[in-house]
Design a protein around this motif. Structure first.
Motif, PDB file in Angstrom:
ATOM      1  N   PHE A  15       0.857  -1.195   0.000  1.00  0.00           N
ATOM      2  CA  PHE A  15       0.000   0.000   0.000  1.00  0.00           C
ATOM      3  C   PHE A  15       0.883   1.232   0.000  1.00  0.00           C
ATOM      4  O   PHE A  15       1.808   1.322   0.811  1.00  0.00           O
ATOM      5  CB  PHE A  15      -0.877   0.041   1.254  1.00  0.00           C
ATOM      6  CG  PHE A  15      -2.005  -0.941   1.250  1.00  0.00           C
ATOM      7  CD1 PHE A  15      -3.067  -0.815   0.371  1.00  0.00           C
ATOM      8  CD2 PHE A  15      -2.014  -2.001   2.154  1.00  0.00           C
ATOM      9  CE1 PHE A  15      -4.117  -1.717   0.387  1.00  0.00           C
ATOM     10  CE2 PHE A  15      -3.064  -2.910   2.173  1.00  0.00           C
ATOM     11  CZ  PHE A  15      -4.121  -2.764   1.285  1.00  0.00           C
ATOM     12  N   THR A  17       1.087   4.697   1.214  1.00  0.00           N
ATOM     13  CA  THR A  17       0.380   5.596   2.134  1.00  0.00           C
ATOM     14  C   THR A  17       1.191   6.873   2.312  1.00  0.00           C
ATOM     15  O   THR A  17       2.318   6.972   1.847  1.00  0.00           O
ATOM     16  CB  THR A  17       0.195   4.947   3.525  1.00  0.00           C
ATOM     17  OG1 THR A  17       1.458   4.875   4.156  1.00  0.00           O
ATOM     18  CG2 THR A  17      -0.395   3.556   3.411  1.00  0.00           C
ATOM     19  N   VAL A  22       3.485   0.511   2.774  1.00  0.00           N
ATOM     20  CA  VAL A  22       3.206  -0.499   3.803  1.00  0.00           C
ATOM     21  C   VAL A  22       3.164  -1.856   3.112  1.00  0.00           C
ATOM     22  O   VAL A  22       2.368  -2.072   2.200  1.00  0.00           O
ATOM     23  CB  VAL A  22       1.849  -0.228   4.497  1.00  0.00           C
ATOM     24  CG1 VAL A  22       1.513  -1.382   5.432  1.00  0.00           C
ATOM     25  CG2 VAL A  22       1.883   1.085   5.238  1.00  0.00           C
ATOM     26  N   ALA A  24       1.853  -4.981   3.080  1.00  0.00           N
ATOM     27  CA  ALA A  24       0.773  -5.713   3.738  1.00  0.00           C
ATOM     28  C   ALA A  24       0.857  -7.212   3.486  1.00  0.00           C
ATOM     29  O   ALA A  24       0.501  -8.011   4.347  1.00  0.00           O
ATOM     30  CB  ALA A  24      -0.580  -5.179   3.280  1.00  0.00           C
ATOM     31  N   PRO A  43      -1.413 -11.764  14.572  1.00  0.00           N
ATOM     32  CA  PRO A  43      -1.678 -10.486  15.234  1.00  0.00           C
ATOM     33  C   PRO A  43      -2.248  -9.470  14.250  1.00  0.00           C
ATOM     34  O   PRO A  43      -2.107  -9.630  13.042  1.00  0.00           O
ATOM     35  CB  PRO A  43      -0.296 -10.050  15.729  1.00  0.00           C
ATOM     36  CG  PRO A  43       0.669 -10.799  14.895  1.00  0.00           C
ATOM     37  CD  PRO A  43       0.015 -12.084  14.508  1.00  0.00           C
ATOM     38  N   SER A  44      -2.905  -8.437  14.764  1.00  0.00           N
ATOM     39  CA  SER A  44      -3.528  -7.504  13.822  1.00  0.00           C
ATOM     40  C   SER A  44      -2.454  -6.767  13.024  1.00  0.00           C
ATOM     41  O   SER A  44      -1.363  -6.502  13.529  1.00  0.00           O
ATOM     42  CB  SER A  44      -4.452  -6.531  14.544  1.00  0.00           C
ATOM     43  OG  SER A  44      -3.755  -5.835  15.516  1.00  0.00           O
ATOM     44  N   GLY A  45      -2.766  -6.519  11.786  1.00  0.00           N
ATOM     45  CA  GLY A  45      -1.814  -5.860  10.905  1.00  0.00           C
ATOM     46  C   GLY A  45      -0.974  -6.832  10.098  1.00  0.00           C
ATOM     47  O   GLY A  45      -0.100  -6.417   9.344  1.00  0.00           O
ATOM     48  N   CYS A  46      -1.244  -8.160  10.225  1.00  0.00           N
ATOM     49  CA  CYS A  46      -0.398  -9.113   9.517  1.00  0.00           C
ATOM     50  C   CYS A  46      -0.936  -9.415   8.119  1.00  0.00           C
ATOM     51  O   CYS A  46      -0.365 -10.212   7.396  1.00  0.00           O
ATOM     52  CB  CYS A  46      -0.243 -10.401  10.324  1.00  0.00           C
ATOM     53  SG  CYS A  46      -1.748 -11.359  10.453  1.00  0.00           S
ATOM     54  N   GLY A  47      -2.029  -8.774   7.738  1.00  0.00           N
ATOM     55  CA  GLY A  47      -2.488  -8.905   6.362  1.00  0.00           C
ATOM     56  C   GLY A  47      -3.593  -9.924   6.139  1.00  0.00           C
ATOM     57  O   GLY A  47      -3.902 -10.257   5.001  1.00  0.00           O
ATOM     58  N   LYS A  48      -4.243 -10.394   7.204  1.00  0.00           N
ATOM     59  CA  LYS A  48      -5.314 -11.375   7.053  1.00  0.00           C
ATOM     60  C   LYS A  48      -6.452 -10.795   6.221  1.00  0.00           C
ATOM     61  O   LYS A  48      -6.908 -11.394   5.248  1.00  0.00           O
ATOM     62  CB  LYS A  48      -5.853 -11.802   8.428  1.00  0.00           C
ATOM     63  CG  LYS A  48      -4.789 -12.271   9.400  1.00  0.00           C
ATOM     64  CD  LYS A  48      -5.368 -12.696  10.736  1.00  0.00           C
ATOM     65  CE  LYS A  48      -6.013 -11.583  11.546  1.00  0.00           C
ATOM     66  NZ  LYS A  48      -5.043 -10.596  12.076  1.00  0.00           N
ATOM     67  N   THR A  49      -6.904  -9.622   6.661  1.00  0.00           N
ATOM     68  CA  THR A  49      -7.999  -8.974   5.947  1.00  0.00           C
ATOM     69  C   THR A  49      -7.592  -8.669   4.507  1.00  0.00           C
ATOM     70  O   THR A  49      -8.362  -8.898   3.569  1.00  0.00           O
ATOM     71  CB  THR A  49      -8.397  -7.669   6.671  1.00  0.00           C
ATOM     72  OG1 THR A  49      -8.884  -8.001   7.957  1.00  0.00           O
ATOM     73  CG2 THR A  49      -9.450  -6.909   5.901  1.00  0.00           C
ATOM     74  N   THR A  50      -6.375  -8.180   4.354  1.00  0.00           N
ATOM     75  CA  THR A  50      -5.909  -7.823   3.019  1.00  0.00           C
ATOM     76  C   THR A  50      -5.921  -9.042   2.092  1.00  0.00           C
ATOM     77  O   THR A  50      -6.334  -8.948   0.933  1.00  0.00           O
ATOM     78  CB  THR A  50      -4.496  -7.221   3.092  1.00  0.00           C
ATOM     79  OG1 THR A  50      -4.519  -6.113   3.987  1.00  0.00           O
ATOM     80  CG2 THR A  50      -4.029  -6.764   1.731  1.00  0.00           C
ATOM     81  N   GLU A  59      -9.143  -5.689  -3.164  1.00  0.00           N
ATOM     82  CA  GLU A  59      -7.803  -5.102  -3.306  1.00  0.00           C
ATOM     83  C   GLU A  59      -7.136  -5.833  -4.461  1.00  0.00           C
ATOM     84  O   GLU A  59      -7.516  -6.958  -4.791  1.00  0.00           O
ATOM     85  CB  GLU A  59      -6.936  -5.322  -2.057  1.00  0.00           C
ATOM     86  CG  GLU A  59      -7.470  -4.840  -0.751  1.00  0.00           C
ATOM     87  CD  GLU A  59      -7.532  -3.329  -0.610  1.00  0.00           C
ATOM     88  OE1 GLU A  59      -7.072  -2.597  -1.528  1.00  0.00           O
ATOM     89  OE2 GLU A  59      -8.066  -2.887   0.417  1.00  0.00           O
TER      90      GLU A  59
ATOM     91  N   ARG B 185     -17.411   2.150   4.535  1.00  0.00           N
ATOM     92  CA  ARG B 185     -16.685   1.412   3.515  1.00  0.00           C
ATOM     93  C   ARG B 185     -17.157  -0.047   3.449  1.00  0.00           C
ATOM     94  O   ARG B 185     -17.267  -0.631   2.383  1.00  0.00           O
ATOM     95  CB  ARG B 185     -15.189   1.476   3.827  1.00  0.00           C
ATOM     96  CG  ARG B 185     -14.355   0.756   2.803  1.00  0.00           C
ATOM     97  CD  ARG B 185     -12.895   1.068   2.989  1.00  0.00           C
ATOM     98  NE  ARG B 185     -12.204  -0.196   3.211  1.00  0.00           N
ATOM     99  CZ  ARG B 185     -10.893  -0.353   3.110  1.00  0.00           C
ATOM    100  NH1 ARG B 185     -10.131   0.655   2.834  1.00  0.00           N
ATOM    101  NH2 ARG B 185     -10.347  -1.528   3.320  1.00  0.00           N
TER     102      ARG B 185
END
Ligand code: ADP
Ligand code: MG
Lengths: 260, 291
Positions: A15, A17, A22, A24, A43-50, A59, B185
């Motif tokens: 990403f 930014t 970043v 991801a 942990p949060s921020g490790c790219g699961k959602t991405t 995305e 969103r």
């Protein structure tokens, strides 16, 4: 040899930014087979959602390749290959539960009769028979989330993408929903990609557990679960279960190693 | 019902203050008159006189009330509700311009908001102009609109309605842009996973989501419309409408008439806004969005 439902090959996503790039997803390779239940934990921020959003074509990766049902994610979306369940149920307050479930069906142009038939069927699948005429505010949080799963099931996608669907619910409701979700999965033979950051949830539900770590977001371990398909809730006290949980925890710790 | 007592208390306080102010402001004239006639007045006489003057600086509440009755209810009883001396007649003149202007302004406001939300170029270009349009004092613009339209043969209702629309489109644009953008969103992404078209996103998500915002801006817009219609009646030397009554009253020093026209305008505004509030409550309740 089966072809994978989701195949990620050296996937990269950066990403851009305001605070700089970043990373991801970094070099993510993964195969998900038909009927798999794959959990993503980390942990949060490790790219699961991405990663899930890439599968859904919300995305677009900046490197590597990704196919869904053998197509590009964009084409897979056009072909209605997946249903997406978000962390919040996101039901429209101005629509009844039945009409909320009809939302995708209306957009996709199903006939009125077909819509009614499908609503009945998926309400039954998520144990909400008789709640079609209720409004979202008349339902508990857990029931709302089940309604949103029903909405994702309504148009017969083979793949169910779920991003921490039970993350906002309390432990007891969550156990119950996990049990129901397994039953649903067994009945429908869907391929499930499920994001969580609860170790017991991941181990209980999955045939395959993908452990991820952040900065850059990457896969540190993929665990094939040795647990049987039939899983009562008390399987969580068996040695096999605890062993898998232990391995997940190890994987998470390894990913964190150079953080602290 | 619990709110009745506090409201009544406030109203009583205002009325009391008003009487007090009327005594203070009108006292001088009473004293001057008495001095000229060489009379000595007791305090009660002074106070009594300040309540019944023909052209008081500040008419007492009961004077305004009496004038309001004389020009509305009483006229109806006499069967002259639409005579030129009736506030109902003048109120109707102003109301018709208000409603027409409100309809035009609301329609334009909603259309502009839809454009702004869906089109980047409009997003960048329309908003600054809309804001600029509202920084120009309406009192400066109103006579020009009326004169220009008059010169092409348009007079009466239309120019006033345009001034109303000019004032009322702005709150609608601002409110509806916020309303149409209120879906988060996640909600937009959900529709994207269905490959929904823009018009489907609009009708199924954006429009219903904007309803609470719409009603709030309609209320502001309605009040602004009424102000616009009244302002539109001022610079023309119009002989009809609440604005004309205000103006005529101030020409001839008829303070009672001014105040009763003011009150008629306030009552009109309150009723119009109240009606929108009622529709809002019913609609949002039916949509399950009541807050
Ligand atoms: N749209 C975006 N723009 C910029 N950065 C993003 C965006 N989405 C996610 N990120 C960043 O990418 C990383 C991974 O995010 P995410 O996939 O949401 O993690 P997880 O779901 O595992 O908590 C985070 O550092 C996050 O800040
Ligand atoms: Mg996430």
């Amino acid at each position: 040899m089966q072809t994978p439902i989701v195949k990620a090959d050296h996937l990269d996503l950066v990403f851009q930014t305001n605070d700089g790039p970043v990373h991801a997803l970094s070099d993510v390779s993964l195969e998900v087979m038909k009927g798999d239940f794959v959990s993503f934990i980390g942990p949060s921020g490790c790219g699961k959602t991405t990663f899930l959003r890439c599968v859904a074509a919300l995305e677009h990766p900046t490197g590597g390749s990704l196919t869904v049902n053998g197509m590009t994610p964009d084409n897979a979306r056009q072909e209605r290959s997946y249903g997406y369940v978000f962390q919040a149920a996101g039901l429209y307050p101005w629509r009844t539960i039945a009409r909320n479930i009809k939302l995708p069906l209306e957009i996709m142009g199903f006939s009125k009769a077909e819509q009614d038939k499908r609503v009945e069927r998926v309400l039954d699948l998520v144990d909400l028979k008789g709640f079609g005429k209720k409004y979202p505010w008349q339902l508990s949080g857990g029931m709302q989330q089940r309604a949103s799963i029903a909405r994702a099931l309504a148009f017969d996608a083979d793949i169910l993408l779920m991003d921490e669907p039970f993350g906002a619910l309390d432990e007891i409701v969550r156990d119950h929903l996990n049990e129901q979700l397994l039953a649903l999965w067994a009945r429908t033979h869907k391929t499930c990609l499920f994001v969580t950051h609860s170790i017991p949830e991941a181990v209980y539900l999955s045939t395959k557990i993908v452990v991820m770590s952040p900065r850059p977001g990457r896969i540190t371990d993929v665990i094939e679960s040795p647990l049987p398909k039939e899983r009562p809730l008390d399987i969580r006290d068996t040695p096999e279960f605890l062993e898998v949980a232990h391995r997940v925890r190890e994987g998470l710790r390894a990913g964190h190693a150079y953080d602290d | 019902m619990r709110s009745v007592l506090p409201i009544l208390t406030v109203v009583m306080a205002i009325v009391a203050l008003w009487y007090g102010a009327a005594v203070m402001l009108n006292r001088q004239w009473t004293l001057d008159q008495a001095a000229r006639a060489g009379q000595e007045l007791t305090l009660t006489q002074v106070v009594a006189d300040t309540m019944v003057q023909d052209r008081p600086k500040l008419p007492a509440p009961h004077q305004v009330g009496a004038e309001l009755w004389k020009t509305t209810g009483d006229m109806v009883l006499q069967g002259r509700a639409f005579s030129k001396r009736s506030l109902i007649y003048h109120g109707w003149i102003t109301l018709s311009a208000t409603l027409l202007g409100f309809a035009i302004g609301t329609g334009a406001g909603i259309l502009l908001a839809i454009g702004i939300v869906h089109n980047r170029a409009m997003d960048m270009s329309v908003m600054p102009w809309a804001i600029a349009s509202q920084t120009i004092p309406i009192l400066a613009i109103a006579p020009m609109i009326i004169v220009v339209l008059n010169s092409v043969g348009i007079s009466g209702l239309i120019p006033k309605a345009i001034i109303s629309a000019y004032l009322s489109f702005f709150p609608v644009v601002v409110g509806m842009v916020a309303g149409l953008r209120s879906p988060d969103r996640m909600q937009l992404d959900l529709l994207k996973t269905y490959s929904a078209s823009r018009s489907q996103v609009f009708w199924k998500l954006r429009w219903p989501s904007s309803m609470p915002y719409l009603f709030t801006s309609l209320k502001v817009g309605m009040a602004a419309s009424l102000v616009g219609a009244i302002v539109g009646e001022l610079p023309t030397g119009a002989v009809r409408g609440l604005g004309a009554r205000l103006l005529a009253g101030s020409y001839y020093g008829q303070t009672v008439q001014i105040w009763s026209a003011l009150f008629a305008a306030a009552i009109l505004a309150a009723s119009l806004v109240g009606i929108i509030g009622l529709i809002q409550r019913v609609t949002l309740k039916r949509m399950g969005m009541a807050r």
